[in-house]
Write an enzyme that holds these catalytic residues in place. Structure first.
Site, short mmCIF file in Angstrom:
data_model
loop_
_atom_site.label_atom_id
_atom_site.label_comp_id
_atom_site.label_asym_id
_atom_site.label_seq_id
_atom_site.Cartn_x
_atom_site.Cartn_y
_atom_site.Cartn_z
N TRP A 101 0.82 -1.22 0.00
CA TRP A 101 0.00 0.00 0.00
C TRP A 101 0.85 1.26 0.00
O TRP A 101 0.56 2.21 -0.74
CB TRP A 101 -1.01 -0.02 1.14
CG TRP A 101 -2.06 -1.06 0.87
CD1 TRP A 101 -2.25 -2.23 1.53
CD2 TRP A 101 -3.02 -1.04 -0.21
NE1 TRP A 101 -3.27 -2.93 0.95
CE2 TRP A 101 -3.77 -2.25 -0.12
CE3 TRP A 101 -3.34 -0.15 -1.23
CZ2 TRP A 101 -4.80 -2.57 -1.01
CZ3 TRP A 101 -4.36 -0.46 -2.13
CH2 TRP A 101 -5.07 -1.65 -2.01
N ASP A 172 -1.41 6.66 6.25
CA ASP A 172 -2.51 5.82 5.80
C ASP A 172 -2.80 4.82 6.92
O ASP A 172 -2.02 3.91 7.18
CB ASP A 172 -2.08 5.08 4.52
CG ASP A 172 -3.14 4.12 4.01
OD1 ASP A 172 -4.19 3.96 4.66
OD2 ASP A 172 -2.92 3.52 2.92
N LYS A 196 -12.95 -1.12 6.65
CA LYS A 196 -12.35 -2.12 7.54
C LYS A 196 -12.84 -1.87 8.97
O LYS A 196 -13.67 -2.63 9.45
CB LYS A 196 -10.83 -2.08 7.44
CG LYS A 196 -10.35 -2.44 6.02
CD LYS A 196 -9.14 -1.67 5.64
CE LYS A 196 -8.78 -1.66 4.18
NZ LYS A 196 -8.93 -2.86 3.41
C1 LIG Z 1 -3.63 0.26 3.89
C2 LIG Z 1 -4.52 0.47 2.70
N1 LIG Z 1 -4.40 1.60 2.01
C3 LIG Z 1 -5.17 1.85 0.93
C4 LIG Z 1 -6.11 0.95 0.50
C5 LIG Z 1 -6.97 1.27 -0.69
O1 LIG Z 1 -8.22 1.59 -0.21
P1 LIG Z 1 -9.47 1.89 -1.14
O2 LIG Z 1 -9.87 0.58 -1.75
O3 LIG Z 1 -10.46 2.45 -0.17
O4 LIG Z 1 -9.06 2.87 -2.16
C6 LIG Z 1 -6.29 -0.25 1.21
C7 LIG Z 1 -7.30 -1.22 0.77
O5 LIG Z 1 -7.39 -2.34 1.21
C8 LIG Z 1 -5.47 -0.49 2.33
O6 LIG Z 1 -5.59 -1.62 3.03
#
Ligand SMILES: Cc1ncc(COP(=O)(O)O)c(C=O)c1O
Length: 361
Positions: A101, A172, A196
């Site tokens: 991520w 994040d 989540k």
């Molecule tokens: C740590 C993290 N950042 C970003 C994301 C991306 O999130 P989204 O699908 O809401 O764009 C996720 C998705 O699982 C994630 O776990």
């Protein structure tokens, strides 16, 4: 009706109490004569839902007054772009890459402007945090970006490892927000997709220090400008009303669990029994992450004999344990044990894993 233990990485389990309350209020929200989905976002009923949700979130996380809380859309992925759009202001920013991520966030930011990788643990397959001597920070960076819980690799930055570097810290927290207390004041900006630990997908939370507002160039779209969103109370346009309502119910549920301290105690115990099961399986199951930074929310593990993967998944599903397949990039299994997965659910998983290992070891 049979609800089963849900270990999905996201969209993920929601507290049953919240779902029941939403069901009760579905057709007629507290005498409004319609569902929350059907009411104007500018009417007094929805405004009260939004205000209560923000007040409860502020109380849970101890968010100081100098931070704005924004209820946005577009997921955490949109934030990968929106953050540099708003905060770079012609400068450079640093990224620490500790998993898929943060790697994605770094890559997306490269499309917007000048960003540097201050450290990466990719050569160690994202199984540890960088050592202090591996991190090369730019003291003039517009911000430093980290992902405090890597959902795919199961790497979580412990709170005591979050140091002040002299530049605004952007985090994040999508997959562990609200799982334990956090000192918001260490951060310039915190963001999280909701699906989540917060509520349904479609809602993205941004908590931003007001000093970081108003830096965006006028060339970015209005809807992407944090300052405009803040001035308009997240209501420049129609917000994701139903997702905000459910998030509000989750915040109230969290308060009934003893807030984030209460939640942390349960989460620690859940993580403890699951890692203990893995570590004491004599190598039948392994988790590759350095014990100093193992995630209490996302627990990836592999079976020594990958030929047993299909049987593990089929039998766990038959035993009422849902969504244990690991992310395709790392393989094996992953149990996401977010706030709404109770200790009893993790105990059921551990019992199944011990039994499966006994039968197949
Ligand atoms: C740590 C993290 N950042 C970003 C994301 C991306 O999130 P989204 O699908 O809401 O764009 C996720 C998705 O699982 C994630 O776990």
């Amino acid at each position: 009706m049979s609800r089963i233990w849900n270990f999905s990485a996201g969209p993920a389990a929601l507290p049953e109490e919240v779902l029941r309350q939403a069901q009760e209020e579905l057709l007629d929200w507290r005498g409004a004569g319609c569902s929350v989905m059907e009411m104007s976002h500018r009417g007094k009923e929805f405004m009260s839902i939004l205000e209560q949700a923000e007040a409860d979130l502020r109380e849970l996380m101890g968010i100081p007054e100098q931070y704005k809380v924004l209820f946005l859309q577009g997921g955490a992925t949109q934030q990968f772009a929106q953050i540099p759009m708003n905060l770079l202001a012609g400068r450079s920013a640093d990224y620490i890459v500790t998993g898929s991520w943060s790697k994605k966030a770094f890559k997306e930011a490269q499309r917007i402007g000048n960003v540097r990788c201050a450290a990466t643990t990719e050569a160690s397959n994202f199984t540890r945090l960088p050592f202090a001597n591996e991190i090369q920070l730019d003291p003039f960076a517009a911000y430093l970006h980290v992902c405090t819980n890597e959902t795919i690799h199961g790497v979580e930055i412990p709170a005591q490892r979050i140091a002040d570097t002299g530049v605004p810290l952007v985090a994040d927290m999508s997959s562990h927000i609200l799982s334990r207390p956090v000192n918001v004041e260490k951060f310039g900006l915190i963001y999280a997709g909701a699906q989540k630990n917060i509520g349904p997908s479609g809602l993205t939370l941004v908590i931003v220090h007001r000093d970081l507002l108003g830096m965006a160039p006028l060339t970015i779209p209005t809807v992407m400008d944090y300052a405009v969103m803040a001035e308009n109370g997240s209501m420049l346009n129609t917000p994701p009303t139903y997702a905000i309502y459910i998030a509000g119910l989750v915040f109230q549920w969290l308060k009934r669990q003893g807030g984030l301290e209460g939640m942390a105690a349960v989460n620690d115990e859940k993580a403890r029994i699951l890692y203990e099961c893995i570590d004491q399986s004599g190598g039948f199951y392994t988790n590759p992450v350095d014990p100093d930074c193992r995630s209490a929310m996302n627990v990836p593990f592999v079976l020594a004999n990958a030929e047993l993967d299909a049987a593990f998944l089929a039998e766990s599903k038959a035993a009422g344990l849902l969504s244990l397949k690991g992310h395709k990039s790392v393989g094996g299994m992953r149990a996401s044990i977010y706030n709404a997965v109770p200790l009893a659910g993790v105990q059921a998983l551990v019992d199944f894993m011990n039994d499966f290992a006994k039968r197949n070891g």
